[in-house]
Design an enzyme around this catalytic site. Structure first.
Site, PDB file in Angstrom:
ATOM      1  N   CYS A 177       0.525  -1.258  -0.302  1.00 19.74           N
ATOM      2  CA  CYS A 177      -0.546   0.031  -0.107  1.00 19.74           C
ATOM      3  C   CYS A 177       0.602   1.007   0.088  1.00 19.74           C
ATOM      4  CB  CYS A 177      -0.669   0.156   1.598  1.00 19.74           C
ATOM      5  SG  CYS A 177      -0.237   0.199   2.852  1.00 19.74           S
ATOM      6  N   CYS A 225      -2.861  -1.609   5.545  1.00 19.43           N
ATOM      7  CA  CYS A 225      -3.467  -2.172   5.164  1.00 19.43           C
ATOM      8  C   CYS A 225      -3.689  -4.116   5.284  1.00 19.43           C
ATOM      9  CB  CYS A 225      -2.954  -2.154   3.508  1.00 19.43           C
ATOM     10  SG  CYS A 225      -1.551  -2.864   2.937  1.00 19.43           S
ATOM     11  N   CYS A 232       1.390  -4.384   8.525  1.00 17.72           N
ATOM     12  CA  CYS A 232       1.327  -3.085   7.948  1.00 17.72           C
ATOM     13  C   CYS A 232       0.163  -2.513   8.506  1.00 17.72           C
ATOM     14  CB  CYS A 232       0.621  -2.870   6.688  1.00 17.72           C
ATOM     15  SG  CYS A 232       0.552  -1.476   6.171  1.00 17.72           S
ATOM     16  N   CYS A 243      11.737  -8.943  12.065  1.00 16.35           N
ATOM     17  CA  CYS A 243      12.614  -9.451  11.150  1.00 16.35           C
ATOM     18  C   CYS A 243      12.044  -9.148  10.007  1.00 16.35           C
ATOM     19  CB  CYS A 243      12.919 -10.735  11.622  1.00 16.35           C
ATOM     20  SG  CYS A 243      14.401 -11.912  10.559  1.00 16.35           S
TER      21      CYS A 243
END
Length: 177
Positions: A88, A136, A133, A157
């Protein structure tokens, strides 16, 4: 008789694991409330994501896959800049918070405030902290407690294919709506 016990054990394990509800919390935010059924600012169908993303990026970002270690050009990218979500384009990490963990994946000790969330992941049989995220819901990687002690002690990571690098001084792209 042994098979019967194995089947009963598997059914019991499935019954227990099905009761776990994912917990999602934005990282580095002041709001540490557990959220359920999160609605993301950017939401697309699987078909729309498949049309936008390369197969390897789709596998990681939307199916929570993992890229092979030592395959991302971001492993050795230490120039000043911002890492954005590969799905996104939301800003996720400042490259100044990157460190060489020796794991084969890009590693950061913290995200940009409120841009990455934690979720509970049981995909490999035990609880891990999944990083997603916050715009999104795309899978980025996992958080571990073996990061630099002088900063946060955390290691994010992250799959390199889950992000794009924007050098300092360049304009960030608009969110992919």
């Amino acid at each position: 008789m042994m098979i019967k016990h194995i089947v009963i054990a598997i059914i019991a394990l499935l019954a227990v694991s099905c009761g776990n509800t994912p917990k999602e919390t934005a990282l580095n935010s002041s709001n540490e409330e557990v959220q359920q059924e999160k609605k993301y600012q950017i939401s697309k169908t699987d078909a729309q994501w498949k049309g936008l993303l390369e197969p390897s990026a789709y596998n990681v970002l939307r199916e929570a896959g993992t890229e092979r270690p030592n395959t991302s050009p971001l492993n050795k990218q230490y120039a000043p800049g911002i890492l954005i979500c590969g799905a996104c384009f939301a800003p996720l990490y400042e490259n100044e918070n990157k460190f060489d963990s020796g794991t084969g994946w890009p590693s950061y000790d913290r995200a940009i405030e409120g841009q990455v969330e934690r979720d509970v992941d049981y995909k490999i049989g035990y609880e891990r902290t999944e990083l997603k995220c916050n715009t999104c819901g795309s899978h980025l990687g996992h958080e571990f407690n073996d990061g630099p002690k002088k900063t946060t002690g955390k290691r994010h990571c992250i799959n390199g294919v889950a992000m794009d690098f924007v050098p300092k001084g360049e304009e960030l792209p608009a969110l992919r709506k």
